[in-house]
Design an enzyme around this catalytic site. Sequence first.
Site, PDB file in Angstrom:
ATOM      1  CG  HIS A 411      -0.314   0.119   2.525  1.00 19.40           C
ATOM      2  ND1 HIS A 411      -0.032   1.332   3.127  1.00 19.40           N
ATOM      3  CD2 HIS A 411       0.112  -0.825   3.403  1.00 19.40           C
ATOM      4  CE1 HIS A 411       0.525   1.122   4.309  1.00 19.40           C
ATOM      5  NE2 HIS A 411       0.630  -0.184   4.500  1.00 19.40           N
ATOM      6  CB  CYS A 430       0.811  -3.802   5.308  1.00 20.38           C
ATOM      7  SG  CYS A 430      -0.739  -4.648   5.736  1.00 20.38           S
TER       8      CYS A 430
END
Length: 514
Positions: A411, A430
């Site tokens: 992301h 992440c």
Amino acid sequence: MTSHTTSPKNLYTAFILLIGLTLTLTFQSCKKSRSDMGKTLFKKTKNKVFKDVTPDGFAPVFQEVLEQQRSKLNNADIITAYYQHNDYDPVLLMDHFENDDIKNVTAYYNKAGEHGLDPKLFQPAQIDTLLHRFYDKKKLKQLDEAYRDMAQLELLLANSLINYSNALQFGVINPRRIYSRYFTATARPDSTFMKHVFEVTDFKSYLDSIQPKKPEYLALQKSLTAGYTAPGLTQEETQRVLIVNLERLRWRNKPAENRYVLVNIPAYQLDIINNGSSELNMKVCVGEGRNKDRTNTLVEYDDSDKVDRPFSRETPQLNSMINEAQVNPVWNIPESIAGKEIIVEAQKDPYYLSNKNINVYRNGKLVDDPETIDWGGASATEYSFKQQPGEDNALGKIKFLFPNKSSVYLHDTPAKLPFTKEMRAVSHGCVRLEKPLDFARALFGDGSKKYTLVEKLMGQDKSEPTDIAVSPKIPVYITYITCWPDAAGQIQVRPDVYGLDIVLYAHMKMIMAI
């Protein structure tokens, strides 16, 4: 003139008899091929004890020795099944003794250190000792001893060849068994693969063929044998870094696709690999690790380090398929982060949630006035939180999704400062992308409708979440490599931010005396 007709029943009977005769002759010819077993061994060794050796005399002794040695064999079931099925024929001894091919085996085993492996794991000294006994007329005088030495040598060859083949082509460690957060498809040797050693006709050619030949492997192997010392490390630690990364290169977990996304955690880097070359690379931030300050090293550790104890925010090793992008995403804040960070900040500042564009839910219903909640007595099990799209959204303007058990994804991020730092293990797990728009362009294609839409939506101040399918899907591999040769052939070493080198080395040391 009388006509004779053969009935189908008679034809069937004749056919069965013919098959039986063929099998009998075949079996006898196989047995006959070993009828000169004793003659062959005597001719080579000049030891008269072998003159009386026969297949029928050897088989029961071999069966007995095999049963006695089962506990010492790494793959006892496979080895036992093979010899039971083949009438206890010493195929490795008899097919490779006369031409001195067995000596090639011990020569290769003795050079196992070039792979970062201990030669003792393959027992070359024991094989050489037995070979020499065959020629020693004073030590080997009894037929039963000859049979037992033959059986011992056959089992040593079978066991060591399987072990060496497995080690060089699959690695000595199964990463799935030692790492808590390892979700990459990794092939391991099966019985069909292991039985192949019994069919080898030339040991030297075979052992040459299974030497890993990838340039990365050869470069690390060369550095290991040359005694290379990496900047900032001792020679001892450098050697151990090379050893664990040679082992990783032997694992069968490498991408088979021509084009894929590769994230290397210790390098804090993402590449899109296309036919062996990087078509796009960028910095990434990964999950915070247990060893980010390098408090533990490959030299200073103890046996407890072989137990993998991941920090809660570490990014897992995995492979999957990127199938979707979400532009202007909503961040469904995990309960762990909500409890340790969001509620704590809301307690300090009643307007923190609205300033960060975070919606609060209780029993699935939106709370209209979260400022009125006494966050001092609240818990993350009672409330849930979702950060809406916008400049402050922790996921930035886009995230890329792929199925995985750990709920991680790639992301964007509004926090750009960490990309200027050398140590970028700072996320909750992440992978944050330095250049998310470039990544989207590579996935969707410059000028495509999907990429044009992504570019437009990411440029807007506020927008509703928009899901865009990635088609074709692209494989993603999140890996952990701390040492590799760069394009110029220079060895690159990165800090063991998650301490996974230590875990791997501890297991390798447990298997063999490195």
